[in-house]
Write a protein that holds these residues in place. Structure first.
Motif, PDB file in Angstrom:
ATOM      1  N   CYS A  83       0.852  -1.183   0.000  1.00  0.00           N
ATOM      2  CA  CYS A  83       0.000   0.000   0.000  1.00  0.00           C
ATOM      3  C   CYS A  83       0.886   1.230   0.000  1.00  0.00           C
ATOM      4  N   THR A  84       0.772   2.032  -0.998  1.00  0.00           N
ATOM      5  CA  THR A  84       1.539   3.283  -1.036  1.00  0.00           C
ATOM      6  C   THR A  84       0.560   4.445  -1.003  1.00  0.00           C
ATOM      7  N   SER A  85      -0.159   4.539   0.086  1.00  0.00           N
ATOM      8  CA  SER A  85      -1.235   5.523   0.189  1.00  0.00           C
ATOM      9  C   SER A  85      -0.744   6.958   0.125  1.00  0.00           C
ATOM     10  N   ASP A  86       0.491   7.223   0.599  1.00  0.00           N
ATOM     11  CA  ASP A  86       0.950   8.604   0.601  1.00  0.00           C
ATOM     12  C   ASP A  86       1.101   9.160  -0.806  1.00  0.00           C
ATOM     13  N   ALA A  87       1.327   8.289  -1.803  1.00  0.00           N
ATOM     14  CA  ALA A  87       1.496   8.762  -3.173  1.00  0.00           C
ATOM     15  C   ALA A  87       0.190   9.310  -3.733  1.00  0.00           C
ATOM     16  N   ASP A  88      -0.924   8.706  -3.378  1.00  0.00           N
ATOM     17  CA  ASP A  88      -2.191   9.170  -3.925  1.00  0.00           C
ATOM     18  C   ASP A  88      -3.167   9.611  -2.843  1.00  0.00           C
ATOM     19  N   VAL A  89      -2.622  10.168  -1.771  1.00  0.00           N
ATOM     20  CA  VAL A  89      -3.465  10.672  -0.695  1.00  0.00           C
ATOM     21  C   VAL A  89      -4.123  11.967  -1.150  1.00  0.00           C
ATOM     22  N   THR A  90      -5.403  12.027  -0.975  1.00  0.00           N
ATOM     23  CA  THR A  90      -6.089  13.288  -1.197  1.00  0.00           C
ATOM     24  C   THR A  90      -6.731  13.661   0.120  1.00  0.00           C
ATOM     25  N   CYS A  91      -6.365  14.781   0.619  1.00  0.00           N
ATOM     26  CA  CYS A  91      -6.912  15.277   1.869  1.00  0.00           C
ATOM     27  C   CYS A  91      -7.752  16.507   1.550  1.00  0.00           C
ATOM     28  N   PRO A  92      -8.781  16.733   2.346  1.00  0.00           N
ATOM     29  CA  PRO A  92      -9.593  17.925   2.099  1.00  0.00           C
ATOM     30  C   PRO A  92      -8.744  19.186   2.229  1.00  0.00           C
ATOM     31  N   SER A  93      -9.102  20.181   1.469  1.00  0.00           N
ATOM     32  CA  SER A  93      -8.399  21.458   1.575  1.00  0.00           C
ATOM     33  C   SER A  93      -9.395  22.530   1.987  1.00  0.00           C
ATOM     34  N   CYS A  94      -8.855  23.597   2.458  1.00  0.00           N
ATOM     35  CA  CYS A  94      -9.712  24.721   2.833  1.00  0.00           C
ATOM     36  C   CYS A  94     -10.234  25.356   1.546  1.00  0.00           C
ATOM     37  N   ASP A  95     -11.547  25.376   1.416  1.00  0.00           N
ATOM     38  CA  ASP A  95     -12.144  25.922   0.199  1.00  0.00           C
ATOM     39  C   ASP A  95     -13.100  27.073   0.491  1.00  0.00           C
ATOM     40  N   GLY A  96     -13.061  27.546   1.730  1.00  0.00           N
ATOM     41  CA  GLY A  96     -13.941  28.647   2.109  1.00  0.00           C
ATOM     42  C   GLY A  96     -15.254  28.182   2.692  1.00  0.00           C
ATOM     43  N   SER A  97     -15.597  26.904   2.520  1.00  0.00           N
ATOM     44  CA  SER A  97     -16.871  26.415   3.040  1.00  0.00           C
ATOM     45  C   SER A  97     -16.708  25.600   4.321  1.00  0.00           C
ATOM     46  N   SER A  98     -15.467  25.213   4.658  1.00  0.00           N
ATOM     47  CA  SER A  98     -15.209  24.403   5.853  1.00  0.00           C
ATOM     48  C   SER A  98     -14.483  25.231   6.903  1.00  0.00           C
ATOM     49  N   VAL A  99     -14.849  24.983   8.155  1.00  0.00           N
ATOM     50  CA  VAL A  99     -14.152  25.650   9.255  1.00  0.00           C
ATOM     51  C   VAL A  99     -12.916  24.844   9.643  1.00  0.00           C
ATOM     52  N   PHE A 100     -13.010  23.502   9.602  1.00  0.00           N
ATOM     53  CA  PHE A 100     -11.909  22.608   9.930  1.00  0.00           C
ATOM     54  C   PHE A 100     -11.756  21.562   8.826  1.00  0.00           C
ATOM     55  N   VAL A 101     -10.524  21.063   8.635  1.00  0.00           N
ATOM     56  CA  VAL A 101     -10.272  19.943   7.716  1.00  0.00           C
ATOM     57  C   VAL A 101      -9.264  18.995   8.363  1.00  0.00           C
ATOM     58  N   CYS A 102      -9.379  17.716   8.020  1.00  0.00           N
ATOM     59  CA  CYS A 102      -8.403  16.722   8.467  1.00  0.00           C
ATOM     60  C   CYS A 102      -7.113  16.943   7.676  1.00  0.00           C
ATOM     61  N   THR A 103      -5.989  16.960   8.367  1.00  0.00           N
ATOM     62  CA  THR A 103      -4.698  17.157   7.702  1.00  0.00           C
ATOM     63  C   THR A 103      -3.811  15.914   7.801  1.00  0.00           C
ATOM     64  N   SER A 104      -4.258  14.900   8.513  1.00  0.00           N
ATOM     65  CA  SER A 104      -3.625  13.579   8.561  1.00  0.00           C
ATOM     66  C   SER A 104      -4.667  12.638   9.144  1.00  0.00           C
ATOM     67  N   ARG A 105      -4.297  11.377   9.361  1.00  0.00           N
ATOM     68  CA  ARG A 105      -5.252  10.452   9.964  1.00  0.00           C
ATOM     69  C   ARG A 105      -5.634  10.869  11.371  1.00  0.00           C
ATOM     70  N   THR A 106      -4.756  11.562  12.068  1.00  0.00           N
ATOM     71  CA  THR A 106      -5.002  11.863  13.481  1.00  0.00           C
ATOM     72  C   THR A 106      -4.926  13.350  13.819  1.00  0.00           C
ATOM     73  N   THR A 107      -4.922  14.225  12.825  1.00  0.00           N
ATOM     74  CA  THR A 107      -4.857  15.663  13.103  1.00  0.00           C
ATOM     75  C   THR A 107      -5.853  16.430  12.244  1.00  0.00           C
ATOM     76  N   PHE A 108      -6.211  17.615  12.734  1.00  0.00           N
ATOM     77  CA  PHE A 108      -7.036  18.528  11.949  1.00  0.00           C
ATOM     78  C   PHE A 108      -6.580  19.949  12.222  1.00  0.00           C
ATOM     79  N   GLN A 109      -6.943  20.835  11.305  1.00  0.00           N
ATOM     80  CA  GLN A 109      -6.569  22.243  11.429  1.00  0.00           C
ATOM     81  C   GLN A 109      -7.750  23.115  11.054  1.00  0.00           C
TER      82      GLN A 109
END
Length: 160
Positions: A83-109
């Protein structure tokens, strides 16, 4: 003489089998493999056995990767990880509609419009980031049983 031929044949089979592992390619992350291991990412795994809780994630020793082989943690570079998940990891980004987003499996910002703030918040032990329904962190089973799985299957957040 017969013993030498048998030994050569056995060695040939082992070599061909090893090459087949590389040719077959990657196995999708979070899928139970024939060796009863589910690689969560390149270096972490959980066991696929009825007698072991499915939410226990373990880490391969340093410089080893999770594989579909019987010895499921192998030295990095000796075999391709399942499993090479880091190569094709897509994480949510701040798009103006979210107050918080996950930035890893165990963190959010927190988001400031379309930008991440610098403060990284870590989930409690044994919980994983899953923003939604008034929750920020959930147990592994709940994260895996959701429609999206991990919202961000990255080992750690990227530097801001």
């Amino acid at each position: 003489m017969y013993f030498q031929r048998s030994l050569r044949s056995l060695c040939f089979i082992v070599i061909i089998s090893s090459v087949a592992v590389f040719v077959v390619g990657e196995i999708k992350c979070n899928v139970c493999q024939d060796n009863n291991v589910k690689c969560v990412n390149e270096t972490h795994f959980s066991l696929c056995m009825d007698s072991v809780a499915p939410d226990q994630v373990m880490q391969c020793p340093d410089d080893q990767v999770c594989t579909s082989l019987l010895k499921f943690c192998m030295p990095r570079g000796s075999v391709a990880p399942s499993c090479t998940s880091d190569a094709d990891v897509t994480c949510p980004s701040c798009d103006g509609s979210s107050v918080f987003v996950c930035t890893s499996r165990t963190t959010f910002q927190m988001c400031n419009g379309d930008k991440l703030t610098s403060q990284v918040t870590k989930c409690k032990d044994n919980t994983f980031c899953s923003i939604g329904q008034n929750q920020f962190c959930v147990d592994r089973c709940e994260a895996l049983n959701s429609k999206t799985g991990f919202q961000c299957d990255r080992e750690s957040p990227l530097e801001v």
